[in-house]
Structures are given as structure tokens and as C-alpha cells.
Scaffold this active site. Structure first.
Site, mmCIF file in Angstrom:
data_model
loop_
_atom_site.group_PDB
_atom_site.id
_atom_site.type_symbol
_atom_site.label_atom_id
_atom_site.label_comp_id
_atom_site.label_asym_id
_atom_site.label_seq_id
_atom_site.Cartn_x
_atom_site.Cartn_y
_atom_site.Cartn_z
ATOM 1 N N ASN A 93 0.870 -1.178 0.000
ATOM 2 C CA ASN A 93 0.000 0.000 0.000
ATOM 3 C C ASN A 93 0.905 1.226 0.000
ATOM 4 O O ASN A 93 1.486 1.572 1.022
ATOM 5 C CB ASN A 93 -0.889 -0.030 1.254
ATOM 6 C CG ASN A 93 -1.736 1.233 1.386
ATOM 7 O OD1 ASN A 93 -1.794 2.056 0.473
ATOM 8 N ND2 ASN A 93 -2.392 1.381 2.523
ATOM 9 N N LYS B 169 0.037 4.181 -0.235
ATOM 10 C CA LYS B 169 -0.656 5.361 0.307
ATOM 11 C C LYS B 169 -0.456 6.539 -0.656
ATOM 12 O O LYS B 169 -0.409 6.315 -1.863
ATOM 13 C CB LYS B 169 -0.177 5.652 1.740
ATOM 14 C CG LYS B 169 -0.268 4.386 2.608
ATOM 15 C CD LYS B 169 -0.085 4.625 4.071
ATOM 16 C CE LYS B 169 -0.217 3.305 4.826
ATOM 17 N NZ LYS B 169 -0.165 3.462 6.270
ATOM 18 N N HIS C 154 -9.504 1.290 5.106
ATOM 19 C CA HIS C 154 -8.232 1.495 5.815
ATOM 20 C C HIS C 154 -8.474 2.443 6.997
ATOM 21 O O HIS C 154 -9.301 3.353 6.912
ATOM 22 C CB HIS C 154 -7.190 2.082 4.855
ATOM 23 C CG HIS C 154 -5.806 2.049 5.417
ATOM 24 N ND1 HIS C 154 -5.372 2.953 6.352
ATOM 25 C CD2 HIS C 154 -4.787 1.187 5.209
ATOM 26 C CE1 HIS C 154 -4.120 2.661 6.688
ATOM 27 N NE2 HIS C 154 -3.744 1.590 6.012
ATOM 28 N N GLU D 227 -6.896 4.856 8.009
ATOM 29 C CA GLU D 227 -6.685 6.271 7.669
ATOM 30 C C GLU D 227 -7.941 6.856 7.018
ATOM 31 O O GLU D 227 -8.190 8.058 7.114
ATOM 32 C CB GLU D 227 -5.456 6.404 6.756
ATOM 33 C CG GLU D 227 -4.168 6.173 7.543
ATOM 34 C CD GLU D 227 -3.008 5.640 6.729
ATOM 35 O OE1 GLU D 227 -3.059 5.695 5.489
ATOM 36 O OE2 GLU D 227 -2.041 5.155 7.351
ATOM 37 N N GLU E 293 -5.131 -4.669 10.862
ATOM 38 C CA GLU E 293 -4.121 -3.623 10.990
ATOM 39 C C GLU E 293 -4.349 -2.880 12.301
ATOM 40 O O GLU E 293 -5.166 -1.940 12.349
ATOM 41 C CB GLU E 293 -4.215 -2.639 9.824
ATOM 42 C CG GLU E 293 -3.931 -3.246 8.467
ATOM 43 C CD GLU E 293 -3.337 -2.230 7.508
ATOM 44 O OE1 GLU E 293 -2.292 -2.538 6.920
ATOM 45 O OE2 GLU E 293 -3.894 -1.137 7.356
ATOM 46 N N GLY F 135 2.780 2.643 10.711
ATOM 47 C CA GLY F 135 3.705 3.749 10.502
ATOM 48 C C GLY F 135 4.455 4.165 11.751
ATOM 49 O O GLY F 135 5.089 5.214 11.789
ATOM 50 N N SER G 31 3.697 -1.861 10.282
ATOM 51 C CA SER G 31 5.164 -1.918 10.410
ATOM 52 C C SER G 31 5.735 -3.295 10.070
ATOM 53 O O SER G 31 6.675 -3.758 10.727
ATOM 54 C CB SER G 31 5.604 -1.473 11.818
ATOM 55 O OG SER G 31 5.203 -0.130 12.053
HETATM 56 P P1 13P Z 1 3.151 0.583 7.631
HETATM 57 O O1 13P Z 1 3.649 -0.720 7.050
HETATM 58 O O2 13P Z 1 3.876 1.783 7.086
HETATM 59 O O3 13P Z 1 3.092 0.561 9.121
HETATM 60 O O4 13P Z 1 1.636 0.763 7.114
HETATM 61 C C1 13P Z 1 0.751 -0.294 7.259
HETATM 62 C C2 13P Z 1 -0.480 0.029 6.518
HETATM 63 O O5 13P Z 1 -1.220 0.920 6.887
HETATM 64 C C3 13P Z 1 -0.765 -0.739 5.287
HETATM 65 O O6 13P Z 1 -2.042 -0.506 4.830
#
Ligand code: 13P
Length: 267
Positions: free
Chosen positions: A25, A27, A111, A113, A183, A189, A228
Site C-alpha cells: 500500500n 498510500k 483502511h 486512515e 491492521e 507507521g 510496520s
Molecule cells: P506501515 O507498514 O507503514 O506501518 O503501514 C501499514 C499500513 O497501513 C498498510 O495498509
């Protein structure tokens, strides 16, 4: 490492094999130049589709370039969000019809976010997944708790509520195409990863919740871990019995790191 394929028997005794999936992803990151270099590197080193699958979800604006650059490789492409509407006057939105027409196979839905930043409810997430499924896309549906919810002991209540909306909104026949991504928001992150047994506990809970509805859905559904995931922790996570791959954020931007995670998953 070579990753075993998970084979289990469903209620009527047929063997169900879940293929691992590693999905990147990006993003809201990347550029045309980055995408070209990344695709050349990954397509050149990924090998044929094996025990696992690989997908990458770039921003919408880069999808066409990535689909073109990965043509002929085993790597699938996905989008990061989808509108519930099929077409029409929805300025700025992208439908499942358009995403499928662009050559995508997957789309990330719900997601954290988007749930937190754009007010997406459990019900809207289920409708988005339904829209994706109607056009032959496989939704990767994200669930997970915040740090405050975990510390309050509410992880199962939160994830259970998110799953209940999906079980209510997605018809049983569509479930073989559904992928769930657990997640934990506190691990996204942050560099904080759920410990393998901590992640496995929630993955098992998710599979049990699916099984309470339909054992076959539970046996078939792939449940990815996200938060992560890096080359040095991927194998331990993916080796857990109910973890069927990863949804990778930051580490997916680096082709070498992404390839290492795919190798850990046998993909
Ligand atoms: P990270 O791997 O950067 O922690 O992000 C995970 C994520 O949100 C994947 O959708």
C-alpha cells in the site's frame, strides 16, 4: 524462506488451500519515476506466481502506469479506495467499474486512515466492499483497534463490531473473494509491530467470528497482517497459523524490502 501452503479441511471434507498474499500500500506516495523504477525492479525479480500472490496498490493517478509496467509479470495491481456508486455525477470519486476497467484485481477498503480521516463507518466500508465485489475486484478490507481501545481491553469488541458489519453486508457467495487485513492502528507507521503471538491471537479471533457464521468462509478467507511489517519481522508473522500474508505500507515503497517480504511469504 519457502513458506508452506496452509491446507485445512472444511466441513464437508474438501481441502481448502489459502494462498499467501503480500500487498503493498503506497498510500499517497510515489511518482511516475519512482513507479517505473520500482516496477522494473520487482517485475524483474519476483519470479513466477508460486505458493503466494503479490499485489501493489499505488495512488489512483499512477495505476495506469503501474498496470502497464507490470504487464506480463505475476504482480497484480490494486487501488486504495473505491466509491459505492457505479458511475455518474460524483466529482473526484472513482468507481469499482473504473478500477476494474483499469486492469486492477484488488482494492483496499476501510483502511484506518480513511475510517479516521474521512469518517467511513463500518456500514459504508461494507457497501464499498460490495461495490468492489460486484465488478470482480477482490476487496482487502481493513479492521483493527486503536491504542486506546487496546489499552481499554476492547480489541475484540472493536474488531468484532467491524466484522459484524461485513458479515451483514456481504452475501455468503462473495466471501471467497474477500481478503481481511488486521491492521492494529497503533502499529501503522510507528515502527511498533504486534508481536507474532499477539497478532495471531486477533487473527484467530477473526477466523472464529467468521466460522460462527460459516465454517467454509472461515477456512477460505485470507487474513493479512498490517502494521510496520518489514523484512526482518515478516517471516515470523506470516508463519503464524492464521496469518496469510501482509499488507505493507512504508516498506513497500522500497523494491528491495518489498521483494524480501514477498520471499518471506513464499510469494
Ligand atoms: P506501515 O507498514 O507503514 O506501518 O503501514 C501499514 C499500513 O497501513 C498498510 O495498509
Amino acid at each position: 524462506m519457502a513458506r508452506r501452503r496452509v491446507a485445512i479441511c472444511d466441513l464437508i471434507g474438501r481441502t481448502v488451500v489459502r494462498r499467501n498474499l503480500v500487498a503493498g500500500n503506497w498510500k499517497m506516495n510515489g511518482s511516475r519515476a519512482m513507479a517505473a523504477a520500482w516496477c522494473a525492479d520487482v517485475a524483474g525479480n519476483i519470479g513466477p506466481a508460486g505458493a503466494g500472490e503479490v499485489a501493489v496498490c499505488p495512488p489512483h493517478i499512477l495505476i495506469a502506469a503501474v498496470v502497464g509496467a507490470l504487464a506480463g509479470s505475476s504482480v497484480r495491481v490494486g487501488a486504495q479506495d473505491v466509491d459505492v456508486n457505479d458511475n455518474g455525477a460524483f466529482t473526484g470519486q472513482t468507481s469499482a467499474r473504473l478500477i476494474a476497467d483499469s486492469g486492477c484485481r484488488y482494492v483496499i477498503v476501510g483502511h484506518s486512515e480513511r475510517r479516521a480521516g474521512y469518517g467511513e463507518s463500518d456500514q459504508l466500508v461494507a457497501r464499498k466492499a460490495g461495490a468492489a465485489l460486484a465488478f470482480g475486484l477482490r476487496p482487502i478490507i481493513c479492521v483493527g483497534e486503536t491504542r486506546a481501545q487496546r489499552e481499554a481491553g476492547d480489541t475484540e469488541a472493536v474488531v468484532g463490531r467491524q466484522l459484524a458489519a461485513l458479515l451483514a453486508g456481504i452475501v455468503p457467495e462473495a466471501w471467497p473473494e474477500v481478503v481481511i487485513a488486521y491492521e492494529p492502528v497503533w502499529a501503522i507507521g510507528t515502527g511498533l509491530t504486534a508481536a507474532p503471538d499477539q497478532a495471531q491471537q486477533v487473527h484467530r479471533f477473526i477466523r472464529q467470528r467468521l466460522a460462527a457464521r460459516d465454517a467454509r468462509i472461515a477456512a477460505q478467507c485470507r487474513i493479512l497482517y498490517g502494521g510496520s511489517m518489514k523484512p526482518d519481522n515478516a517471516a515470523q508473522l506470516i508463519d503464524q497459523p492464521d496469518i496469510d500474508g501482509g499488507l505493507v505500507g512504508g516498506a513497500s515503497l522500497d523494491a528491495g524490502d518489498f521483494l524480501a517480504i514477498c520471499a518471506a511469504a513464499g510469494s
